[in-house]
Design an enzyme around this catalytic site. Structure first.
Site, PDB file in Angstrom:
ATOM      1  N   ASN A 147      13.587 -97.725  -1.134  1.00  0.00           N
ATOM      2  CA  ASN A 147      12.402 -98.572  -0.928  1.00  0.00           C
ATOM      3  C   ASN A 147      12.766-100.000  -0.519  1.00  0.00           C
ATOM      4  O   ASN A 147      11.903-100.882  -0.525  1.00  0.00           O
ATOM      5  CB  ASN A 147      11.520 -98.568  -2.180  1.00  0.00           C
ATOM      6  N   ARG A 285      12.939-109.134 -10.235  1.00  0.00           N
ATOM      7  CA  ARG A 285      12.539-108.783 -11.596  1.00  0.00           C
ATOM      8  C   ARG A 285      11.839-109.990 -12.218  1.00  0.00           C
ATOM      9  O   ARG A 285      12.299-111.133 -12.076  1.00  0.00           O
ATOM     10  CB  ARG A 285      13.737-108.384 -12.462  1.00  0.00           C
ATOM     11  N   GLN A 314       6.234-104.591 -18.236  1.00  0.00           N
ATOM     12  CA  GLN A 314       5.341-103.862 -17.338  1.00  0.00           C
ATOM     13  C   GLN A 314       4.817-102.620 -18.040  1.00  0.00           C
ATOM     14  O   GLN A 314       5.627-101.901 -18.635  1.00  0.00           O
ATOM     15  CB  GLN A 314       6.062-103.504 -16.041  1.00  0.00           C
ATOM     16  N   HIS A 333       3.317-104.079  -9.585  1.00  0.00           N
ATOM     17  CA  HIS A 333       4.637-103.722  -9.032  1.00  0.00           C
ATOM     18  C   HIS A 333       4.484-102.589  -8.003  1.00  0.00           C
ATOM     19  O   HIS A 333       4.639-101.418  -8.321  1.00  0.00           O
ATOM     20  CB  HIS A 333       5.550-103.299 -10.172  1.00  0.00           C
TER      21      HIS A 333
HETATM   22  P1  NDP Z   1      21.685-104.883  -3.861  1.00  0.00           P
HETATM   23  O1  NDP Z   1      22.600-104.421  -4.945  1.00  0.00           O
HETATM   24  O2  NDP Z   1      21.844-104.375  -2.486  1.00  0.00           O
HETATM   25  O3  NDP Z   1      21.705-106.467  -3.772  1.00  0.00           O
HETATM   26  C1  NDP Z   1      21.752-107.289  -4.885  1.00  0.00           C
HETATM   27  C2  NDP Z   1      22.542-108.487  -4.489  1.00  0.00           C
HETATM   28  O4  NDP Z   1      22.469-109.413  -5.574  1.00  0.00           O
HETATM   29  C3  NDP Z   1      24.026-108.185  -4.262  1.00  0.00           C
HETATM   30  O5  NDP Z   1      24.378-108.691  -2.988  1.00  0.00           O
HETATM   31  C4  NDP Z   1      24.697-108.919  -5.400  1.00  0.00           C
HETATM   32  O6  NDP Z   1      25.895-109.540  -5.074  1.00  0.00           O
HETATM   33  C5  NDP Z   1      23.735-110.032  -5.648  1.00  0.00           C
HETATM   34  N1  NDP Z   1      23.903-110.640  -6.957  1.00  0.00           N
HETATM   35  C6  NDP Z   1      23.990-110.024  -8.143  1.00  0.00           C
HETATM   36  N2  NDP Z   1      24.098-110.930  -9.121  1.00  0.00           N
HETATM   37  C7  NDP Z   1      24.095-112.130  -8.534  1.00  0.00           C
HETATM   38  C8  NDP Z   1      24.201-113.455  -9.007  1.00  0.00           C
HETATM   39  N3  NDP Z   1      24.333-113.710 -10.317  1.00  0.00           N
HETATM   40  N4  NDP Z   1      24.167-114.462  -8.108  1.00  0.00           N
HETATM   41  C9  NDP Z   1      24.038-114.213  -6.803  1.00  0.00           C
HETATM   42  N5  NDP Z   1      23.934-112.970  -6.278  1.00  0.00           N
HETATM   43  C10 NDP Z   1      23.955-111.944  -7.145  1.00  0.00           C
HETATM   44  O7  NDP Z   1      20.218-104.584  -4.410  1.00  0.00           O
HETATM   45  P2  NDP Z   1      18.861-104.467  -3.592  1.00  0.00           P
HETATM   46  O8  NDP Z   1      18.823-105.516  -2.552  1.00  0.00           O
HETATM   47  O9  NDP Z   1      18.624-103.072  -3.219  1.00  0.00           O
HETATM   48  O10 NDP Z   1      17.832-104.811  -4.756  1.00  0.00           O
HETATM   49  C11 NDP Z   1      17.873-106.080  -5.414  1.00  0.00           C
HETATM   50  C12 NDP Z   1      16.988-106.047  -6.629  1.00  0.00           C
HETATM   51  O11 NDP Z   1      15.638-105.944  -6.197  1.00  0.00           O
HETATM   52  C13 NDP Z   1      17.207-104.838  -7.548  1.00  0.00           C
HETATM   53  O12 NDP Z   1      18.218-105.076  -8.483  1.00  0.00           O
HETATM   54  C14 NDP Z   1      15.875-104.695  -8.205  1.00  0.00           C
HETATM   55  O13 NDP Z   1      15.840-105.454  -9.395  1.00  0.00           O
HETATM   56  C15 NDP Z   1      14.894-105.302  -7.201  1.00  0.00           C
HETATM   57  N6  NDP Z   1      14.068-104.281  -6.582  1.00  0.00           N
HETATM   58  C16 NDP Z   1      12.710-104.422  -6.667  1.00  0.00           C
HETATM   59  C17 NDP Z   1      11.891-103.489  -6.123  1.00  0.00           C
HETATM   60  C18 NDP Z   1      10.407-103.652  -6.179  1.00  0.00           C
HETATM   61  O14 NDP Z   1       9.691-102.654  -6.020  1.00  0.00           O
HETATM   62  N7  NDP Z   1       9.882-104.845  -6.350  1.00  0.00           N
HETATM   63  C19 NDP Z   1      12.405-102.282  -5.487  1.00  0.00           C
HETATM   64  C20 NDP Z   1      13.843-102.282  -5.336  1.00  0.00           C
HETATM   65  C21 NDP Z   1      14.627-103.229  -5.916  1.00  0.00           C
HETATM   66  P3  NDP Z   1      27.248-108.787  -4.801  1.00  0.00           P
HETATM   67  O15 NDP Z   1      26.942-107.328  -4.915  1.00  0.00           O
HETATM   68  O16 NDP Z   1      27.575-109.248  -3.415  1.00  0.00           O
HETATM   69  O17 NDP Z   1      28.207-109.239  -5.814  1.00  0.00           O
END
Ligand code: NDP
Length: 393
Positions: A147, A285, A314, A333
């Site tokens: 998604n 989140r 939620q 959501h």
């Molecule tokens: P990804 O894992 O592709 O991306 C998350 C990114 O966050 C990674 O690049 C990671 O960095 C980075 N990151 C993690 N911790 C930190 C930090 N402390 N500081 C800076 N960057 C950080 O996940 P997605 O993009 O697929 O999803 C992101 C979030 O979106 C999910 O965790 C979920 O909570 C939320 N989500 C919400 C949805 C909704 O319906 N609203 C649906 C899907 C997801 P790196 O890996 O480079 O270290």
């Protein structure tokens, strides 16, 4: 034979199935990074059906029952007397969606001695206590990328809704009005603004790509830098951390997972360092933001608007202040539960279950925790560690 406990959001108030607006889904054949779409051996639903509610059952019942498994589906998930807690004691597998999360706390996992697999039908497994899953040897998997693009689209929609002040304008016409001055006195163009993307993973990068044509200056921060070629293509300015990022932008979008590092990050103190009249869109989140700090900031004008679709807990209680605070563009959501997304995460859930029952490996990109440690996607996104250098490709 296994008992699968599936927690889904309630059916439509008008009954199931609902009337559908369209007869088919657009064809999507792959994800932007080349990852393949879910590949279950078969599906028992028509893509485009509402699958994420109780009667939709993620389309799993015919297959699971034909295989001799027991499927229990409920939306009653909170509190000790909930059906979820009652059924947990002999469940082998728990499945829920982040939109209607079945919180798997350490206490609840202690009540589930047979639990071996927790599947997130969607993305974001923070509703599962991952440390306990690691200790207990519970595998945690989610349907990565199912998604992500939908969430990116929702983000762009909410950025535009806030900056252009769409929601009050729509309310004016719905109420029979036509006062243009009322409608435009908070309306700006996105063009020329500085936009900051907090975390450029799958969703954050898709937001960058979609906002780029709006003529904005794009900034981002992440634990890993994007490849130089990507930074150059989108004219990206990298910031070492979120503190540096928020100071330089008019619009902040939030796409990091909820971890110990990100919980409560959008605090009074951080918001106070932003330009007056900034906008925040957070579809990551709810708990990444300090609930009351956001309310204070929109009330005193430090923020010109706040939107997103994620709350804590939620479902959000009826008196959650984000429902009624000024200049909010909140939705329940929903960004990751469009009908196309549902078709993908339902198929991905079946793929994970098929692998699990067959004893074959679950794809690494779906894994968060396995074998008592973070694994696959989980090892990249959830494990705490110091910043790493730019990715090679
Ligand atoms: P990804 O894992 O592709 O991306 C998350 C990114 O966050 C990674 O690049 C990671 O960095 C980075 N990151 C993690 N911790 C930190 C930090 N402390 N500081 C800076 N960057 C950080 O996940 P997605 O993009 O697929 O999803 C992101 C979030 O979106 C999910 O965790 C979920 O909570 C939320 N989500 C919400 C949805 C909704 O319906 N609203 C649906 C899907 C997801 P790196 O890996 O480079 O270290």
């Amino acid at each position: 034979m296994a008992k699968i406990l599936l927690v889904l959001y309630p059916d439509p108030t008008t009954g199931y199935p609902p009337p559908y607006a369209r007869d088919s889904l657009p064809v999507v054949t792959s994800y932007p990074n080349g990852q393949t779409l879910p590949t279950p051996s078969a599906i028992d639903f028509a893509p485009g059906e509402l699958l994420g509610c109780v009667s939709g059952e993620l389309g799993l019942r015919p297959w699971l029952e034909a295989e001799g498994h027991t499927l229990v589906v409920t939306s009653d998930k909170d509190g000790e007397s909930s059906r979820f807690e009652q059924e947990l004691s002999d469940a082998d597998v728990v499945i829920s969606q982040p939109f209607w999360p079945a919180y798997l706390s350490p206490e609840r996992m202690a009540k589930a001695p047979k639990l071996k697999l927790a599947i997130t039908a969607g993305i974001g497994s923070d509703h599962v206590d991952l440390a306990t899953a690691i200790d207990r040897g519970v595998t945690v998997a989610e349907v990565t990328y199912s998604n992500s693009i939908g969430v990116a689209e929702h983000t762009v929609m909410q950025v535009l809704a806030l900056v252009r002040d769409f929601i009050p304008q729509h309310q004016i016409v719905a109420n029979g009005g036509w006062n243009i001055a009322d409608a435009v006195h908070r309306s700006y163009d996105l063009e020329g603004m500085d936009v900051g993307v907090f975390a450029a993973g799958r969703i954050g990068r898709a937001v960058i790509e979609r906002l780029s044509p709006f003529g904005v200056r794009l900034n981002y921060t992440d634990r890993h830098r994007l490849p130089l070629e990507v930074e150059e293509r989108y004219g990206l300015t990298f910031h070492d951390d979120i503190r540096s990022l928020v100071r330089d932008v008019d619009v902040l979008t939030v796409h990091a997972p909820l971890t110990d590092e990100t919980r409560g990050l959008l605090s009074d103190e951080l918001l106070g360092t932003m330009r007056r009249g900034s906008y925040i869109v957070n579809p990551a989140r709810g708990a990444i933001a300090d609930r009351d700090a956001i309310v204070r900031a929109v009330e005193n004008g430090q923020l010109a608007g706040y939107a997103g679709d994620v709350w804590f807990p939620q479902p959000a209680p009826a008196d959650h202040p984000w429902r009624t605070m000024p200049h909010n563009g909140m939705t329940p959501h929903t960004s990751g539960s469009s009908l196309p997304s549902q078709a993908r995460y339902a198929a991905g859930t079946r793929e994970i279950l098929e692998s699990w029952f067959a004893g074959t490996p679950i794809r690494p990109e779906y894994l968060i925790v396995e074998g008592g440690r973070y694994s696959g996607t989980g090892a990249h996104s959830y494990a705490s560690r110091p910043p790493a250098p730019r990715a090679a490709t």
